[in-house]
Design an enzyme around this catalytic site. Sequence first.
Site, mmCIF file in Angstrom:
data_model
loop_
_atom_site.group_PDB
_atom_site.id
_atom_site.type_symbol
_atom_site.label_atom_id
_atom_site.label_comp_id
_atom_site.label_asym_id
_atom_site.label_seq_id
_atom_site.Cartn_x
_atom_site.Cartn_y
_atom_site.Cartn_z
ATOM 1 N N TYR A 144 47.187 43.241 31.005
ATOM 2 C CA TYR A 144 46.134 42.156 30.594
ATOM 3 C C TYR A 144 45.373 42.415 31.808
ATOM 4 O O TYR A 144 45.449 42.372 32.891
ATOM 5 C CB TYR A 144 46.812 40.843 30.746
ATOM 6 C CG TYR A 144 45.766 39.650 30.553
ATOM 7 C CD1 TYR A 144 45.019 39.286 29.447
ATOM 8 C CD2 TYR A 144 45.741 38.915 31.815
ATOM 9 C CE1 TYR A 144 44.211 38.347 29.350
ATOM 10 C CE2 TYR A 144 44.699 37.865 31.642
ATOM 11 C CZ TYR A 144 43.960 37.499 30.604
ATOM 12 O OH TYR A 144 43.135 36.593 30.347
ATOM 13 N N ASP A 239 43.519 47.578 38.545
ATOM 14 C CA ASP A 239 43.389 46.499 38.469
ATOM 15 C C ASP A 239 44.645 45.717 39.210
ATOM 16 O O ASP A 239 45.788 45.479 38.702
ATOM 17 C CB ASP A 239 43.346 46.025 36.965
ATOM 18 C CG ASP A 239 43.369 44.217 37.186
ATOM 19 O OD1 ASP A 239 43.281 43.566 37.974
ATOM 20 O OD2 ASP A 239 43.136 43.868 35.886
ATOM 21 N N LYS A 267 43.114 36.379 42.380
ATOM 22 C CA LYS A 267 44.220 35.362 42.777
ATOM 23 C C LYS A 267 44.456 35.296 44.243
ATOM 24 O O LYS A 267 43.777 34.410 45.020
ATOM 25 C CB LYS A 267 45.545 36.032 42.067
ATOM 26 C CG LYS A 267 45.489 36.185 40.572
ATOM 27 C CD LYS A 267 46.756 36.308 39.961
ATOM 28 C CE LYS A 267 46.483 35.999 38.333
ATOM 29 N NZ LYS A 267 46.340 37.107 37.209
HETATM 30 C C1 LIG Z 1 45.041 37.076 36.198
HETATM 31 C C2 LIG Z 1 44.664 38.672 36.165
HETATM 32 C C3 LIG Z 1 43.547 38.677 35.669
HETATM 33 C C4 LIG Z 1 42.321 37.776 35.239
HETATM 34 O O1 LIG Z 1 42.140 37.056 36.315
HETATM 35 P P1 LIG Z 1 41.261 35.553 36.009
HETATM 36 O O2 LIG Z 1 41.169 34.953 37.516
HETATM 37 O O3 LIG Z 1 42.603 34.678 35.183
HETATM 38 O O4 LIG Z 1 40.132 35.676 35.175
HETATM 39 C C5 LIG Z 1 42.979 40.104 35.498
HETATM 40 N N1 LIG Z 1 43.881 41.254 35.820
HETATM 41 C C6 LIG Z 1 45.241 41.064 36.250
HETATM 42 C C7 LIG Z 1 45.966 42.005 36.471
HETATM 43 C C8 LIG Z 1 45.769 39.673 36.280
HETATM 44 O O5 LIG Z 1 46.819 39.502 36.598
#
Ligand SMILES: *Cc1c(COP(=O)(O)O)cnc(C)c1O
Length: 427
Positions: A144, A239, A267
Amino acid sequence: MNINKSIAFFQEAQKLFPGGVNSPVRAFRAVGGQPLFIERGEGAYLFDVDGNRFIDYVLSWGSLITGHAHPTVIEAIQQAATKGTSYGAPSPLEIDLAKSIMDFLPNIEMIRFVNSGTEATMSALRLARAYTKRDKIIKFDGCYHGHADMLLVQAGSGVATLGLPDSPGVPATVAADTLVANFNDLDSVEALFKKYPGQIAGIIVEPVAGNMGVVPPQTGFLEGLRKLTTEYGAVLIFDEVMTGFRVHRGGAQTLYNIKPDLTTLGKVIGGGLPVGAYGGKKEIMQMVAPLGPMYQAGTLSGNPLAMSAGIAALSLIREEECWRKLEQAAAKLEAGVLSAAQHAGVPIQQTRVGTMFTTFFSETKPTDWNTVKVANKIRFGKFFQKMLENGVYLAPSQFEAGFISTMHTDDVIEKTIGAGTEVFRTW
Ligand SMILES: *Cc1c(COP(=O)(O)O)cnc(C)c1O
């Protein structure tokens, strides 16, 4: 457990918000029951509106590596707030946070702050396309990367080639440029490069998958992605919105010693406030406006409260010693849960990298989405509810990661193992 106030709030919330929530997994649909409404967080603990206390292993989906309401972070936010909440102009705080991030992640030579992980990944993809002048990207089934149109795609049934939209509202034309490969399967990646010569702008990957539950990369997988992208002139995007400041002090790229071209973050770097970032090789980042032609902007980007919270949070996890303690606590929790399940004869697969972990109720080793999705969701739901009753708040889905913080002391971990032992004893 009395949750009367949460029940009343949820009824009201359902009239106001789709499903009663502002982000889907929070609704508890994957585990049954209903969400608890939270009144406050403190250290390793969450307190709901009915006064129940839980040891929190969600930690705002990994964001809170120093726990809830850490005094240093709160003070930084309070101090910043007295100076105004947004400038819409540059401030020195952006430089401080950028330098701090680069100290942890030296592969980042230039960076751009945004407001969420979703913005970071969608911007990084746009940049990869601008840089390579190609349109297609490869993502992995079960990974994701936020909710941007072209990333809301999974493999269709059958051969994993052309992506199918994973949500109504995602145009098929957009999804068609998203190619889907299997995590930990280099052949599936190479096949796509061969099938679409000169058309693939880049690969985006969670270097340790966390959004299907924690699935570590197998030996050689990330190296293979680095090699293939170099060979085919594509951009490698790690990511690390979740894994950065989670699997290792220097993220997955340091842990596995791979140099991605671009990295996305979120995060932890916001210290509990909304921040995202993308960065990497200067040669590529120079394409970003106003230095280059790739447009990307943000009214609140570089927000002084968010920058201050991020600077404070990162200052608390700078020392190697802190990471040794986090590793020890996480390893202790992992061993404790595994041993409790084994004693009870309940088959589980416990995965963990650094401060991220998942307990899969499965007899199959999880290596990709196909081996993950066979996990027993009913059993997980039962585990989740029983842990909750025993004062432990886990992510309300089999396919999410759990997280610890620096506030998850020996005592907190032991209490959690005690709760787990009790849950499995009466399984
Ligand atoms: C949480 C997450 C996202 C999205 O971040 P948001 O701040 O919720 O938009 C994208 N990539 C990864 C790997 C994530 O864990």
